[in-house]
Scaffold this motif. Structure first.
Motif, short mmCIF file in Angstrom:
data_model
loop_
_atom_site.label_atom_id
_atom_site.label_comp_id
_atom_site.label_asym_id
_atom_site.label_seq_id
_atom_site.Cartn_x
_atom_site.Cartn_y
_atom_site.Cartn_z
N ILE A 300 -7.45 -7.56 22.97
CA ILE A 300 -7.88 -8.68 23.82
C ILE A 300 -9.07 -8.24 24.68
O ILE A 300 -10.08 -8.92 24.78
CB ILE A 300 -6.71 -9.17 24.71
N GLY A 304 -12.56 -9.76 23.40
CA GLY A 304 -12.97 -10.75 24.40
C GLY A 304 -12.81 -12.19 23.93
O GLY A 304 -12.71 -12.47 22.74
N ASP A 305 -12.83 -13.12 24.90
CA ASP A 305 -12.61 -14.54 24.60
C ASP A 305 -13.78 -15.15 23.83
O ASP A 305 -13.60 -16.01 22.97
CB ASP A 305 -12.41 -15.33 25.90
N LYS A 306 -14.98 -14.71 24.21
CA LYS A 306 -16.19 -15.35 23.65
C LYS A 306 -16.20 -15.36 22.13
O LYS A 306 -16.62 -16.33 21.51
CB LYS A 306 -17.43 -14.59 24.15
N PHE A 308 -13.87 -15.64 20.04
CA PHE A 308 -13.07 -16.72 19.45
C PHE A 308 -13.68 -18.08 19.78
O PHE A 308 -13.64 -19.00 18.97
CB PHE A 308 -11.61 -16.63 19.95
N GLN A 309 -14.26 -18.20 20.99
CA GLN A 309 -14.87 -19.48 21.36
C GLN A 309 -16.06 -19.79 20.45
O GLN A 309 -16.24 -20.91 20.01
CB GLN A 309 -15.31 -19.43 22.83
N GLU A 315 -9.39 -20.89 22.58
CA GLU A 315 -10.02 -20.71 23.89
C GLU A 315 -10.13 -19.23 24.28
O GLU A 315 -11.03 -18.84 24.98
CB GLU A 315 -9.17 -21.44 24.95
N SER A 316 -9.15 -18.48 23.83
CA SER A 316 -9.11 -17.11 24.33
C SER A 316 -8.56 -16.14 23.30
O SER A 316 -7.88 -16.55 22.34
CB SER A 316 -8.21 -17.06 25.57
N ALA A 317 -8.84 -14.86 23.56
CA ALA A 317 -8.29 -13.81 22.69
C ALA A 317 -6.77 -13.80 22.81
O ALA A 317 -6.06 -13.57 21.83
CB ALA A 317 -8.88 -12.47 23.11
N LYS A 318 -6.28 -14.07 24.01
CA LYS A 318 -4.82 -14.08 24.24
C LYS A 318 -4.12 -15.07 23.33
O LYS A 318 -3.04 -14.84 22.82
CB LYS A 318 -4.53 -14.46 25.69
N GLU A 319 -4.77 -16.23 23.18
CA GLU A 319 -4.20 -17.29 22.35
C GLU A 319 -4.24 -16.89 20.86
O GLU A 319 -3.33 -17.17 20.10
CB GLU A 319 -5.07 -18.52 22.56
#
Ligand code: F6P
Length: 463
Positions: A300, A304-306, A308-309, A315-319
């Motif tokens: 994660i 990073g989130d970006k 996946f976005q 929305e996020s790496a967590k998701e």
């Protein structure tokens, strides 16, 4: 030898009843009585010594079903401390009162460690079991490679380290090629990977699947049969940069990634990712939990989130990144054919060893590229290092390719003799007939413990 005792110690495996069945079948042929000791070493601390006669009139009791997982005589992680002479003497005298002339312990490396003091009191042999496949040697001289290094932080003031090996790894030289329970555990974990894969595909996710095995990567290695994209084993710390770039590449290509990790994976400093809160089980083993979660945290953070976005895949790496443990399903249920067949042979061999007058010995499963599999007796002391300690076997590093993060060619050669024909037709037929049997809905589960309980006898009743 007229009467022997048998017990199952440590964490269970699906093949324990198969081992007991093999032992009882051979004992019937040799007219030896077999007494099952309830809940491993636990029963020997109980003055009543609960036990079950497994072959009255040299016929096995009907509850002894080699196709059923678990152990009809129960197991526990209790053990007899080899330094407590009084306990050992007490246990030996209780076995003597039961008329037991020889003992078969079905156990793993922990049980084998405690075998010698028993063997000084009555003939004792070990029939191996463990899903972790860590009872054995990658080659006979492996115990000689252990050295002690000073470590002020360690309780004893030292810890064990492996000196550099100068031995060529050869499949023909493995001592105890595979342990009963290993094949079934891999059968379950590989299926788990197949099932997680399709949901990861549908939802564009990255799955991290944690398998058991403690510090040994054999289960993770075998789980490659489920075709995960990446396999991580405890023996080789993952190169996190390489891992992240592989994950990104695969995600870009196929919109999902499946990673298998052994519960004992370590970081580059050799620290277990899954043992951030250190605790131990009754036998002193570190309880490993959370390797997959720790790895998820690292991915994660590093991806990073970006990422996946940008792909519009959440929305996020967590998701996007999730973890699943195959857990105790690896340890239970019907053993597959490979396990049943060789567990039974190892159980039978254990009886033969006792009857032949062997002591402090192990019935091992050997493999030769020309002869295939066969069982034989192996002196327990040959598993010990020069200080007398038995170390859990780690997966030999040459079985794994750290670049592809998959089994190496040799790793595939290791796995194929075990798994190519490991599943019996009856295994599949059994599932077809029993899983959706209408009676399952109307009838309560009938536990074997209920039936075996009716057969339990106590020491006091015998005198
Ligand atoms: O040694 C067998 C094993 O299943 C390991 O793979 C695992 O770490 C451990 O036992 C789990 O033990 P428990 O069932 O006591 O939690």
């Amino acid at each position: 030898m007229k009467r022997i005792g048998i017990l199952t110690a440590g964490g269970d495996t699906p093949a324990l009843n198969a081992t007991i069945h093999g032992a009882v079948t051979r004992a019937n042929q040799l007219k030896v009585e077999v007494v099952g000791l309830i809940k491993g070493f636990n029963c020997l601390f109980n003055p009543r010594v609960p036990h079950v006669h497994l072959n009255p009139l040299f016929q096995e009791i009907p509850e002894l079903d080699p196709t059923k997982g678990g152990t009809l005589i129960g197991s526990s992680r209790d053990f007899v401390d080899p330094n407590k002479k009084d306990d050992l003497d007490m246990v030996a005298s209780r076995l003597q009162k039961l008329g037991i002339e020889g003992l078969i312990c079905i156990g793993g490396d922990g049980t084998l460690n405690g075998l010698q003091p028993f063997a000084e009191r009555l003939p004792t042999v070990l029939a191996p079991k463990t899903i972790d496949n860590d009872l054995g040697l990658n080659y006979p001289s492996e115990p000689d490679e252990y050295v002690r290094v000073n470590d002020a932080a360690a309780k004893a003031g030292f810890r064990y380290k492996r000196a550099e090996s100068h031995t060529q790894f050869d499949l023909n030289n493995i001592v105890n090629y595979a342990t009963p329970g290993y094949a079934t555990a891999v059968f379950v974990s590989a299926q788990g990977v197949e099932r997680i894969r399709t949901t990861a595909e549908s939802h564009r996710r990255i799955a991290i699947i944690e398998v058991m095995g403690r510090h040994s990567g054999y289960i993770a290695l075998g789980t490659a049969y489920g075709q995960p994209d990446i396999v991580l084993v405890p023996e080789i710390a993952p190169d996190l940069e390489l891992l992240v770039s592989r994950v990104k590449h695969l995600y870009d290509l196929q919109k999902n990634v499946v990673i298998v990790c052994g519960e004992g994976i370590v970081d580059e400093q050799g620290r277990e990712l899954g043992a951030e809160t250190k605790s131990t089980d009754p036998a002193g083993n570190v309880v490993l939990s959370g390797a997959s979660e720790a790895l998820r945290g690292k991915l994660i953070q590093m991806i990073g989130d970006k990422f996946f976005q940008l792909y519009r895949r959440g929305e996020s790496a967590k998701e996007a990144i999730f973890t699943r443990k195959v857990g105790h399903t690896q340890r239970g249920g019907r053993p597959i054919l490979f396990d049943r067949f060789y567990a039974a042979q190892q159980g039978a061999k254990a009886v033969e060893l006792l009857v032949e007058g062997r002591n402090n010995a192990v019935s091992v499963l050997q493999y030769s590229t020309t002869k295939g599999f066969y069982v034989e007796g192996y002196d327990a002391n040959r598993f010990r290092d020069r200080w007398g300690l038995i170390h859990a076997r780690k997966m030999h590093p040459s079985l794994y390719d750290a670049k592809t993060m998959k089994p190496s060619k040799l790793g595939m050669d290791y796995l194929m003799p075990i798994f190519t024909d490991a599943i019996g037709e009856d295994d599949m037929e059994h599932m077809r007939r029993t899983l959706f049997a209408p009676g399952n809905l109307s009838q309560p589960y009938h536990s074997i413990n209920t039936d075996v309980h009716k057969r339990i006898r106590y020491l006091a009743e015998m005198v």
